[in-house]
Design a protein around this motif. Sequence first.
Motif, PDB file in Angstrom:
ATOM      1  N   GLN A 150       0.795  -1.217   0.000  1.00  0.00           N
ATOM      2  CA  GLN A 150       0.000   0.000   0.000  1.00  0.00           C
ATOM      3  C   GLN A 150       0.832   1.274   0.000  1.00  0.00           C
ATOM      4  O   GLN A 150       0.305   2.357  -0.179  1.00  0.00           O
ATOM      5  CB  GLN A 150      -0.935   0.034   1.214  1.00  0.00           C
ATOM      6  N   ARG A 151       2.141   1.204   0.236  1.00  0.00           N
ATOM      7  CA  ARG A 151       2.946   2.408   0.328  1.00  0.00           C
ATOM      8  C   ARG A 151       2.868   3.179  -0.980  1.00  0.00           C
ATOM      9  O   ARG A 151       3.325   2.735  -2.009  1.00  0.00           O
ATOM     10  CB  ARG A 151       4.402   2.060   0.621  1.00  0.00           C
ATOM     11  N   GLY A 152       2.241   4.318  -0.947  1.00  0.00           N
ATOM     12  CA  GLY A 152       2.140   5.171  -2.122  1.00  0.00           C
ATOM     13  C   GLY A 152       1.086   4.741  -3.105  1.00  0.00           C
ATOM     14  O   GLY A 152       0.906   5.378  -4.139  1.00  0.00           O
ATOM     15  N   ALA A 194       2.419  14.436  10.809  1.00  0.00           N
ATOM     16  CA  ALA A 194       1.994  13.679   9.635  1.00  0.00           C
ATOM     17  C   ALA A 194       1.608  12.251  10.014  1.00  0.00           C
ATOM     18  O   ALA A 194       0.597  11.723   9.531  1.00  0.00           O
ATOM     19  CB  ALA A 194       3.097  13.670   8.576  1.00  0.00           C
ATOM     20  N   ASP A 195       2.391  11.633  10.879  1.00  0.00           N
ATOM     21  CA  ASP A 195       2.084  10.269  11.296  1.00  0.00           C
ATOM     22  C   ASP A 195       0.822  10.225  12.156  1.00  0.00           C
ATOM     23  O   ASP A 195       0.003   9.299  12.030  1.00  0.00           O
ATOM     24  CB  ASP A 195       3.261   9.670  12.074  1.00  0.00           C
ATOM     25  N   ALA A 244      -2.087  10.483   9.835  1.00  0.00           N
ATOM     26  CA  ALA A 244      -2.317   9.228   9.104  1.00  0.00           C
ATOM     27  C   ALA A 244      -2.946   8.180  10.004  1.00  0.00           C
ATOM     28  O   ALA A 244      -3.827   7.419   9.572  1.00  0.00           O
ATOM     29  CB  ALA A 244      -0.996   8.713   8.529  1.00  0.00           C
ATOM     30  N   GLN A 298      -3.917   1.784   3.457  1.00  0.00           N
ATOM     31  CA  GLN A 298      -3.048   2.779   2.824  1.00  0.00           C
ATOM     32  C   GLN A 298      -2.569   3.803   3.855  1.00  0.00           C
ATOM     33  O   GLN A 298      -1.391   4.162   3.897  1.00  0.00           O
ATOM     34  CB  GLN A 298      -3.782   3.479   1.684  1.00  0.00           C
ATOM     35  N   GLN A 299      -3.496   4.286   4.683  1.00  0.00           N
ATOM     36  CA  GLN A 299      -3.124   5.265   5.702  1.00  0.00           C
ATOM     37  C   GLN A 299      -2.180   4.661   6.741  1.00  0.00           C
ATOM     38  O   GLN A 299      -1.238   5.327   7.197  1.00  0.00           O
ATOM     39  CB  GLN A 299      -4.390   5.805   6.378  1.00  0.00           C
ATOM     40  N   ALA A 308      -0.015   2.304   6.256  1.00  0.00           N
ATOM     41  CA  ALA A 308       1.309   2.166   5.657  1.00  0.00           C
ATOM     42  C   ALA A 308       2.077   3.482   5.668  1.00  0.00           C
ATOM     43  O   ALA A 308       3.308   3.496   5.742  1.00  0.00           O
ATOM     44  CB  ALA A 308       1.179   1.644   4.227  1.00  0.00           C
ATOM     45  N   ARG A 309       1.358   4.600   5.600  1.00  0.00           N
ATOM     46  CA  ARG A 309       2.024   5.906   5.656  1.00  0.00           C
ATOM     47  C   ARG A 309       2.591   6.179   7.039  1.00  0.00           C
ATOM     48  O   ARG A 309       3.687   6.728   7.186  1.00  0.00           O
ATOM     49  CB  ARG A 309       1.037   7.008   5.275  1.00  0.00           C
ATOM     50  N   ALA A 310       1.827   5.815   8.067  1.00  0.00           N
ATOM     51  CA  ALA A 310       2.269   6.094   9.438  1.00  0.00           C
ATOM     52  C   ALA A 310       3.287   5.078   9.931  1.00  0.00           C
ATOM     53  O   ALA A 310       4.224   5.427  10.649  1.00  0.00           O
ATOM     54  CB  ALA A 310       1.064   6.120  10.373  1.00  0.00           C
ATOM     55  N   PRO A 317       5.427   2.291   8.133  1.00  0.00           N
ATOM     56  CA  PRO A 317       5.815   1.600   6.896  1.00  0.00           C
ATOM     57  C   PRO A 317       6.193   0.139   7.090  1.00  0.00           C
ATOM     58  O   PRO A 317       6.066  -0.654   6.158  1.00  0.00           O
ATOM     59  CB  PRO A 317       7.013   2.421   6.389  1.00  0.00           C
TER      60      PRO A 317
END
Length: 396
Positions: free
Chosen positions: A27-29, A264-265, A268, A369-370, A372-374, A376
């Motif tokens: 899901q990263r990106g 940001a984390d 997310a 997806q979210q 994976a952003r917070a 990885p």
Amino acid sequence: MGESLTGFRTERPLPAPGEQRSALAEQRGAEPRRAAGVPERRGSIGTQRDGRPGPAEGHEAVMLLDRARAEVDPVLRAALDSLPGPMRRIALYHFGWEQADGTPAEGGSGKAIRPALVLAAAAALGGPEARLGAVRAAAAVELVHNFTLLHDDVMDRDATRRHRPTAWTVFGDADAILGGDALQALALRLLATDPHPAARAAAARLADCVVELCAGQHADTALERCDPGEVTLEEVLAMAEAKTGALLGSACAIGGLYAGAGDADVAALDAFGREAGLAFQLIDDVIGIWGDPHRTGKPVGADLAARKKSLPVVAAFTSGTPAAAELADLYARPCEKEDLDHIALTVERAGGRDWAQGQAADRMARAMQQLARAVPDPEAAGGLLALAEFVTRRSS
């Protein structure tokens, strides 16, 4: 993507737990993946009568929920014991720890999903030490959740919760409302007296969440007064995010704050919880119509009997099918118990059940997806993912 006979786009079933872990790594990106194919209609996860996960549950979720309950319950009990006698009695009854007459009870106090999310998020970004430091915050989130349950039961006139009479049916409306108010005050006091450097930010976030919860409940009651044809899916989804997604999002975000995560984390994590919360609400609404009352602890068809405009029902109303017109006619009539099975079948024929389960799959894809952003690293994210699987793979 295909179209179903009802005119709704059909969606892929929720991924199996192992598939979700591999999907998280992908899901990263990536953009959220749409589901395709008619979803399963039978939940793959059961719960025991005390609200704890049953044997079909993923082992990791069982451990996380049990551990969260073991860590948070002593803080909750100490907080409740600080209440004045009448408020304490109501709160202990609501949590399942006492009978109405004050004698000890063996009932469960809920699944502990929200405090488990706080602790899992703290551990994912800060390790065991951050998890340990977030226990008071996890208890505060659970107190806010139960404050909303006490008030919701009064407003919705729900007579049972967790397989026993609701507090308002035992103590009256006024006492149940006041008991809920006391729980909210305890939650804020827990954070106000917490020496952790993240406590102030967590208190502000939780207070903002309570305002959003109230706005969502207000929207819910306002929508109940509308004619079925006046309600849109967008309105009901926004209401569900405020009522359910907001607190799950705040739980994850507060865990991130206690781990020292950056803005940001934390954002997310909040988005992850909100998307998972919407998936939770979609499945909860399905269970509210088609669930087994022996598992749910609520009367069969309670949402339909109350003519609630739940997500599957609104999806059915807006499908443009002959069954939608029939459903509108049924909802306009006085409630008769013998009609509930027919109403449930009509919602299903209009596509409401398939739409809700498909949307739940889509929301879980967005949640991954979210996440994976917070976080990885899929291994570090495993606890949060296990809990997300739990809330969207259940039958009660």
